[in-house]
Motif scaffolding. Structure first.
Motif, PDB file in Angstrom:
ATOM      1  N   TRP A 146       0.845  -1.197   0.000  1.00  0.00           N
ATOM      2  CA  TRP A 146       0.000   0.000   0.000  1.00  0.00           C
ATOM      3  C   TRP A 146       0.877   1.241   0.000  1.00  0.00           C
ATOM      4  O   TRP A 146       0.972   1.966   0.984  1.00  0.00           O
ATOM      5  CB  TRP A 146      -0.958  -0.010   1.200  1.00  0.00           C
ATOM      6  N   ILE A 147       1.554   1.465  -1.126  1.00  0.00           N
ATOM      7  CA  ILE A 147       2.397   2.651  -1.290  1.00  0.00           C
ATOM      8  C   ILE A 147       1.517   3.655  -2.027  1.00  0.00           C
ATOM      9  O   ILE A 147       1.628   3.833  -3.242  1.00  0.00           O
ATOM     10  CB  ILE A 147       3.666   2.329  -2.114  1.00  0.00           C
ATOM     11  N   ALA A 148       0.615   4.274  -1.289  1.00  0.00           N
ATOM     12  CA  ALA A 148      -0.449   5.074  -1.913  1.00  0.00           C
ATOM     13  C   ALA A 148      -0.978   6.070  -0.895  1.00  0.00           C
ATOM     14  O   ALA A 148      -0.712   5.935   0.291  1.00  0.00           O
ATOM     15  CB  ALA A 148      -1.567   4.143  -2.369  1.00  0.00           C
ATOM     16  N   PRO A 149      -1.749   7.054  -1.361  1.00  0.00           N
ATOM     17  CA  PRO A 149      -2.324   7.989  -0.392  1.00  0.00           C
ATOM     18  C   PRO A 149      -3.581   7.425   0.276  1.00  0.00           C
ATOM     19  O   PRO A 149      -4.504   8.149   0.584  1.00  0.00           O
ATOM     20  CB  PRO A 149      -2.623   9.235  -1.234  1.00  0.00           C
ATOM     21  N   LEU A 150      -3.616   6.148   0.465  1.00  0.00           N
ATOM     22  CA  LEU A 150      -4.660   5.504   1.265  1.00  0.00           C
ATOM     23  C   LEU A 150      -4.134   4.149   1.727  1.00  0.00           C
ATOM     24  O   LEU A 150      -3.125   3.669   1.211  1.00  0.00           O
ATOM     25  CB  LEU A 150      -5.974   5.375   0.479  1.00  0.00           C
ATOM     26  N   GLY A 151      -4.785   3.548   2.698  1.00  0.00           N
ATOM     27  CA  GLY A 151      -4.336   2.280   3.257  1.00  0.00           C
ATOM     28  C   GLY A 151      -4.552   2.246   4.755  1.00  0.00           C
ATOM     29  O   GLY A 151      -5.049   3.206   5.355  1.00  0.00           O
ATOM     30  N   THR A 152      -4.122   1.145   5.368  1.00  0.00           N
ATOM     31  CA  THR A 152      -4.367   0.921   6.800  1.00  0.00           C
ATOM     32  C   THR A 152      -3.760   2.016   7.678  1.00  0.00           C
ATOM     33  O   THR A 152      -4.396   2.467   8.630  1.00  0.00           O
ATOM     34  CB  THR A 152      -3.764  -0.442   7.217  1.00  0.00           C
ATOM     35  N   ASN A 153      -2.524   2.420   7.356  1.00  0.00           N
ATOM     36  CA  ASN A 153      -1.885   3.436   8.207  1.00  0.00           C
ATOM     37  C   ASN A 153      -2.666   4.750   8.194  1.00  0.00           C
ATOM     38  O   ASN A 153      -2.796   5.403   9.230  1.00  0.00           O
ATOM     39  CB  ASN A 153      -0.444   3.700   7.747  1.00  0.00           C
ATOM     40  N   VAL A 154      -3.167   5.129   7.028  1.00  0.00           N
ATOM     41  CA  VAL A 154      -3.946   6.380   6.937  1.00  0.00           C
ATOM     42  C   VAL A 154      -5.199   6.262   7.806  1.00  0.00           C
ATOM     43  O   VAL A 154      -5.478   7.126   8.641  1.00  0.00           O
ATOM     44  CB  VAL A 154      -4.327   6.707   5.469  1.00  0.00           C
ATOM     45  N   ASP A 155      -5.935   5.166   7.639  1.00  0.00           N
ATOM     46  CA  ASP A 155      -7.174   4.969   8.430  1.00  0.00           C
ATOM     47  C   ASP A 155      -6.869   4.965   9.926  1.00  0.00           C
ATOM     48  O   ASP A 155      -7.550   5.616  10.718  1.00  0.00           O
ATOM     49  CB  ASP A 155      -7.849   3.646   8.058  1.00  0.00           C
ATOM     50  N   LYS A 156      -5.823   4.229  10.286  1.00  0.00           N
ATOM     51  CA  LYS A 156      -5.496   4.083  11.715  1.00  0.00           C
ATOM     52  C   LYS A 156      -4.950   5.384  12.297  1.00  0.00           C
ATOM     53  O   LYS A 156      -5.224   5.713  13.452  1.00  0.00           O
ATOM     54  CB  LYS A 156      -4.472   2.953  11.922  1.00  0.00           C
ATOM     55  N   PHE A 157      -4.164   6.091  11.512  1.00  0.00           N
ATOM     56  CA  PHE A 157      -3.615   7.361  12.009  1.00  0.00           C
ATOM     57  C   PHE A 157      -4.761   8.332  12.290  1.00  0.00           C
ATOM     58  O   PHE A 157      -4.776   9.014  13.320  1.00  0.00           O
ATOM     59  CB  PHE A 157      -2.620   7.944  10.991  1.00  0.00           C
ATOM     60  N   GLU A 158      -5.725   8.369  11.388  1.00  0.00           N
ATOM     61  CA  GLU A 158      -6.902   9.227  11.609  1.00  0.00           C
ATOM     62  C   GLU A 158      -7.629   8.825  12.894  1.00  0.00           C
ATOM     63  O   GLU A 158      -7.916   9.662  13.749  1.00  0.00           O
ATOM     64  CB  GLU A 158      -7.861   9.151  10.401  1.00  0.00           C
ATOM     65  N   GLU A 159      -7.874   7.519  13.038  1.00  0.00           N
ATOM     66  CA  GLU A 159      -8.580   7.024  14.232  1.00  0.00           C
ATOM     67  C   GLU A 159      -7.812   7.313  15.509  1.00  0.00           C
ATOM     68  O   GLU A 159      -8.374   7.787  16.501  1.00  0.00           O
ATOM     69  CB  GLU A 159      -8.712   5.492  14.159  1.00  0.00           C
ATOM     70  N   GLU A 160      -6.515   7.007  15.481  1.00  0.00           N
ATOM     71  CA  GLU A 160      -5.707   7.125  16.702  1.00  0.00           C
ATOM     72  C   GLU A 160      -5.546   8.580  17.127  1.00  0.00           C
ATOM     73  O   GLU A 160      -5.605   8.897  18.314  1.00  0.00           O
ATOM     74  CB  GLU A 160      -4.336   6.452  16.489  1.00  0.00           C
ATOM     75  N   LEU A 161      -5.366   9.465  16.167  1.00  0.00           N
ATOM     76  CA  LEU A 161      -5.219  10.874  16.510  1.00  0.00           C
ATOM     77  C   LEU A 161      -6.536  11.431  17.066  1.00  0.00           C
ATOM     78  O   LEU A 161      -6.545  12.160  18.054  1.00  0.00           O
ATOM     79  CB  LEU A 161      -4.753  11.702  15.312  1.00  0.00           C
ATOM     80  N   CYS A 162      -7.657  11.040  16.435  1.00  0.00           N
ATOM     81  CA  CYS A 162      -8.968  11.503  16.915  1.00  0.00           C
ATOM     82  C   CYS A 162      -9.216  11.029  18.341  1.00  0.00           C
ATOM     83  O   CYS A 162      -9.733  11.786  19.166  1.00  0.00           O
ATOM     84  CB  CYS A 162     -10.082  10.996  16.007  1.00  0.00           C
ATOM     85  N   GLU A 163      -8.841   9.802  18.612  1.00  0.00           N
ATOM     86  CA  GLU A 163      -9.049   9.276  19.954  1.00  0.00           C
ATOM     87  C   GLU A 163      -8.221  10.070  20.957  1.00  0.00           C
ATOM     88  O   GLU A 163      -8.695  10.432  22.034  1.00  0.00           O
ATOM     89  CB  GLU A 163      -8.669   7.795  19.992  1.00  0.00           C
ATOM     90  N   TYR A 164      -6.996  10.386  20.586  1.00  0.00           N
ATOM     91  CA  TYR A 164      -6.106  11.151  21.466  1.00  0.00           C
ATOM     92  C   TYR A 164      -6.670  12.546  21.748  1.00  0.00           C
ATOM     93  O   TYR A 164      -6.651  13.025  22.870  1.00  0.00           O
ATOM     94  CB  TYR A 164      -4.714  11.244  20.826  1.00  0.00           C
TER      95      TYR A 164
END
Ligand SMILES: *Cc1c(COP(=O)(O)O)cnc(C)c1O
Length: 363
Positions: free
Chosen positions: A12-30
């Motif tokens: 997933w060398i792209a502007p989407l993928g698991t890291n993008v989804d998780k980074f959004e989730e994790e930052l929002c939770e923080y």
């Protein structure tokens, strides 16, 4: 490295993928917000937020005066007019007095802003209990520019959660980085959805490439988001390290004619940068001190030059804290950002303190 490796392993060398989804989730939770959208920069976030509030040619937008140009350049992208609001002395953030004056002017002149951009400067929250009611009274939405303030709180609530839309930056100089990147956050799911659409070239839901609106390529890479996820795990350690640095400076330079950026009783800063101002009575100029440190290969910086003093913006309207007092101008005249990297060693700090105190002693 683990998150980056995962991106490569799963291709997933792209502007989407698991890291993008998780980074959004994790930052929002923080931060304590419902929805996030990872972007290529914080500036992109401000641009999308302005667009969401319908800012267009000829409109007005209020913005903190003492800030980095990334806060207000997007106002010009939309061909709108910035109106700059001075700081107050307690936190160096937007002055409620100047904000009220600006609204009174706007009302009289029929130039009501479409949005107010409030900056949380140098890692400390603005005084939202005073600022938000003013914006509510005039029914104007707030964009919180928390680019420098990830992890800081105001009355127990995290910065980035006070505006209708909040933005963060993960540029290389911020408290955590993705090399370059940003995020918009909001409890307004529709707003995030709309901004996600614009950030992805406004591709309509069709099999072929269908476009009805102008779009932008503003998404964050899955590789960069992997860096961000790793960085989130060290954020609290960074804040603790930076707080220690401030305390170290504060104790060592206590008896000299300087003042530290005040920390309000309402907020817990993230201590992104330790900033000092040289007292009025002391003739030493920030540039002199910056030059002396530079000789020793130590980097320090002036305080942000207020936007209303910039050639790009100085034809636009500006409201001062009081008739006699341009708080931001004074801070620019007398302020220095001391080295504040969380990896500074005690011997390095001692060297800085020695150099700074020597200069202050001469006088
Ligand atoms: C860094 C910064 C921005 C811009 O963020 P980028 O990610 O560099 O685009 C905006 N506002 C403030 C106050 C900043 O410090």
């Amino acid at each position: 490295m683990k998150y980056i490796q995962e991106a490569f392993d799963t291709n997933w060398i792209a502007p989407l993928g698991t890291n993008v989804d998780k980074f959004e989730e994790e930052l929002c939770e923080y931060v304590g917000v419902d929805h996030g959208l990872a972007l290529s920069s914080g500036t992109a976030g401000i641009h999308l937020a302005l667009k969401y509030f319908g800012v267009g040619p000829g409109d007005y937008v209020f913005c903190s005066d003492l800030t980095f140009a990334g806060s207000c350049n997007p106002i010009l992208y939309q061909y709108a007019n910035p109106v700059f609001i001075d700081s107050e002395p307690e936190t160096w953030n937007m002055s409620p007095i100047a904000l009220e004056k600006a609204f009174e002017w706007a009302k009289k002149e029929n130039k009501m802003p479409k949005a107010v951009i409030i900056v949380d400067l140098y890692g400390q929250s603005a005084d939202y209990d005073l600022l938000l009611p003013i914006c509510e009274k005039y029914d104007v939405p707030v964009i919180e520019d928390a680019a420098e303030a990830l992890g800081a709180t105001y009355k127990g609530k995290k910065c980035g959660s006070f505006g209708h839309i909040g933005i963060f930056s993960f540029n290389g100089n911020k408290i955590i980085t993705t090399s370059g990147g940003g995020m918009v956050v909001s409890n307004d799911e529709e707003a995030i959805k709309k901004m996600r659409f614009w950030a992805t070239q406004s591709r309509e839901p069709a099999k072929h490439y269908e476009h009805k609106e102008v779009g932008y390529n503003y998404r964050m890479s899955n590789i960069c988001a992997g860096i961000g996820r790793g960085q989130l795990r060290v954020l609290n350690d960074r804040i603790a390290a930076k707080k220690k640095i401030r305390e170290f400076y504060e104790i060592a330079l206590k008896s000299y004619p300087i003042n530290f950026i005040p920390i309000s009783a309402n907020s817990e800063a993230n201590y992104w940068l330790t900033v000092i101002t040289i007292e009025e009575k002391c003739p030493l100029k920030p540039d002199d001190l910056i030059g002396i440190l530079e000789v020793e290969n130590i980097e320090s910086r002036p305080v942000w030059k207020p936007m209303s003093l910039q050639p790009l913006f100085n034809t636009h309207k500006y409201f001062s804290h009081s008739k006699e007092e341009n708080v931001g101008f004074m801070l620019f005249e007398k302020g220095i950002c001391l080295p504040s990297g969380s990896n500074l060693r005690e011997d390095q700090l001692t060297k800085i303190i020695t150099l700074v105190s020597e200069q202050l002693e001469v006088l």
